[in-house]
Write an enzyme that holds these catalytic residues in place. Structure first.
Site, PDB file in Angstrom:
ATOM      1  N   CYS A 138       0.820  -1.207   0.000  1.00  0.00           N
ATOM      2  CA  CYS A 138       0.000   0.000   0.000  1.00  0.00           C
ATOM      3  C   CYS A 138       0.854   1.256   0.000  1.00  0.00           C
ATOM      4  CB  CYS A 138      -0.932  -0.007   1.209  1.00  0.00           C
ATOM      5  SG  CYS A 138      -1.898   1.496   1.337  1.00  0.00           S
ATOM      6  N   CYS A 141      -0.438   4.151   2.092  1.00  0.00           N
ATOM      7  CA  CYS A 141      -0.281   3.977   3.545  1.00  0.00           C
ATOM      8  C   CYS A 141       1.148   4.271   3.977  1.00  0.00           C
ATOM      9  CB  CYS A 141      -0.583   2.538   3.968  1.00  0.00           C
ATOM     10  SG  CYS A 141      -2.057   1.819   3.272  1.00  0.00           S
ATOM     11  N   ASP A 142       2.117   3.817   3.177  1.00  0.00           N
ATOM     12  CA  ASP A 142       3.505   3.766   3.648  1.00  0.00           C
ATOM     13  C   ASP A 142       4.506   4.613   2.878  1.00  0.00           C
ATOM     14  OD1 ASP A 142       2.656   1.898   5.545  1.00  0.00           O
ATOM     15  OD2 ASP A 142       2.901   0.234   4.148  1.00  0.00           O
TER      16      ASP A 142
END
Length: 333
Positions: A138, A141-142
């Site tokens: 992701c 997300c990261d």
């Protein structure tokens, strides 16, 4: 039942992406008073998608914002939205029984499955070892953890290209590895990728191993192998993003419903009806062809109308073909 932990509903919707929330809107408007259980990732895959450019009416919208609006719409119409995760589902008899992670048991006369899909992994021991320590599926997300660092993305479809382009916001360099010599992504996405100064594409390669340090644990690079010559190339990176597609989240029903194409729930053509009467499937769980937010929403609508028709028939109400109650009972012959 007198058990306080049991909730009964005419219609239970499992999943909270575009399919689940749209089903909630339509089912609520049909006065079915549905309960929607959101699952582990409320909002589904769109909550980890930054920029959505193909949702009709919005030239550009952030995925999480779109899902917040859909949830609010379903709630406004009357859907009861519950933050819980269904861990087991018994479709052997009606009412159907779903067990929630919270301890709540849900019983329902009809069920709409909208559990979507989840990211696929390569299945390498080293990938598993470094998950959360530099290996991710992701980018949204990261990605920000890798400001000024080198990043590797593997994949060749829209997801891989979107992730690679998004990661250029943070990374000093993004290497996209693909096992073939051309991408499957939409042409407009490919053009953007090839023009980007921070992106390099490594064709005809697969990733054999993720390499890194142990104290502290972290990714330092990947070993890529040329699919024809077998030659190994080591690519330094701090982040490795896997974007090789998605698998339907059909674990709940794997031995109960007919499936095809590697785990997608099979529905009767032109409907959302599954192999068990009263159980309907919508969105990425059943769609191995289109897999778009707009088609998922369309199927959510279909599932609610199919469920409304089914429930009306079960309760002896006359129904029209569109799934709405008939205005009047036909005269007896």
């Amino acid at each position: 039942m007198s058990d306080a932990a049991t909730r009964h509903t005419r219609l239970l919707i499992i999943g909270s992406g575009p399919a689940g929330y749209t089903a909630g809107v339509y089912a609520s408007r049909a006065m079915l008073e549905p309960i929607l259980v959101q699952g582990i990732q409320p909002g589904g895959q769109l909550t980890i998608t930054t920029d959505v450019e193909n949702w009709p009416g919005d030239a550009s919208v952030m995925g999480p914002d779109l899902m917040v609006r859909m949830e609010a719409h379903a709630k406004e119409m009357g859907t009861e939205i519950i933050s819980d995760h269904v861990t087991s589902l018994d479709l052997s008899k009606r009412p159907f029984v779903a067990q929630g992670d919270s301890g709540t048991r849900y019983t329902a006369e009809a069920v709409i499955l909208a559990t979507g899909a989840q990211a696929k992994w390569l299945g390498l021991p080293s990938e598993e070892h470094f998950k959360g320590f530099g290996v991710s599926a992701c980018a949204t997300c990261d990605g920000f953890f890798y400001r000024g660092q080198e990043i590797v993305v593997i994949g060749g479809g829209n997801t891989a290209v979107e992730e690679a382009l998004f990661l250029t916001n943070f990374a000093s360099k993004v290497t996209l590895i693909h096992r073939r010599d051309s991408l499957r992504a939409e042409k407009i996405m490919q053009d953007r990728l090839f023009k980007h100064p921070k992106v390099e594409v490594l064709w005809n390669h697969t990733v054999e191993e993720v390499i890194g340090s142990e104290a502290p644990r972290g990714v330092e690079g990947v070993r890529a192998r040329h699919v024809e010559t077998g030659e190994i190339t080591e690519i330094p990176c701090k982040g490795f993003f896997v974007a090789i597609g998605h698998a339907p989240a059909s674990e709940l029903v794997k031995d109960q419903l007919e499936m095809h194409n590697g785990g997608y729930v099979k529905v009767e053509p032109g409907t959302t009806r599954t192999s068990v009467p009263g159980v309907f499937a919508a969105g990425d769980l059943t769609d191995h062809v289109y897999r778009q937010a707009v088609t998922s929403a369309g199927m959510g609508c279909m599932a609610a109308l199919d469920a409304e028709k089914f429930l009306a028939e079960q309760e002896g109400e006359p129904v029209t073909e569109a799934g709405a109650y008939a205005a009047e009972t036909p005269a007896a012959e």
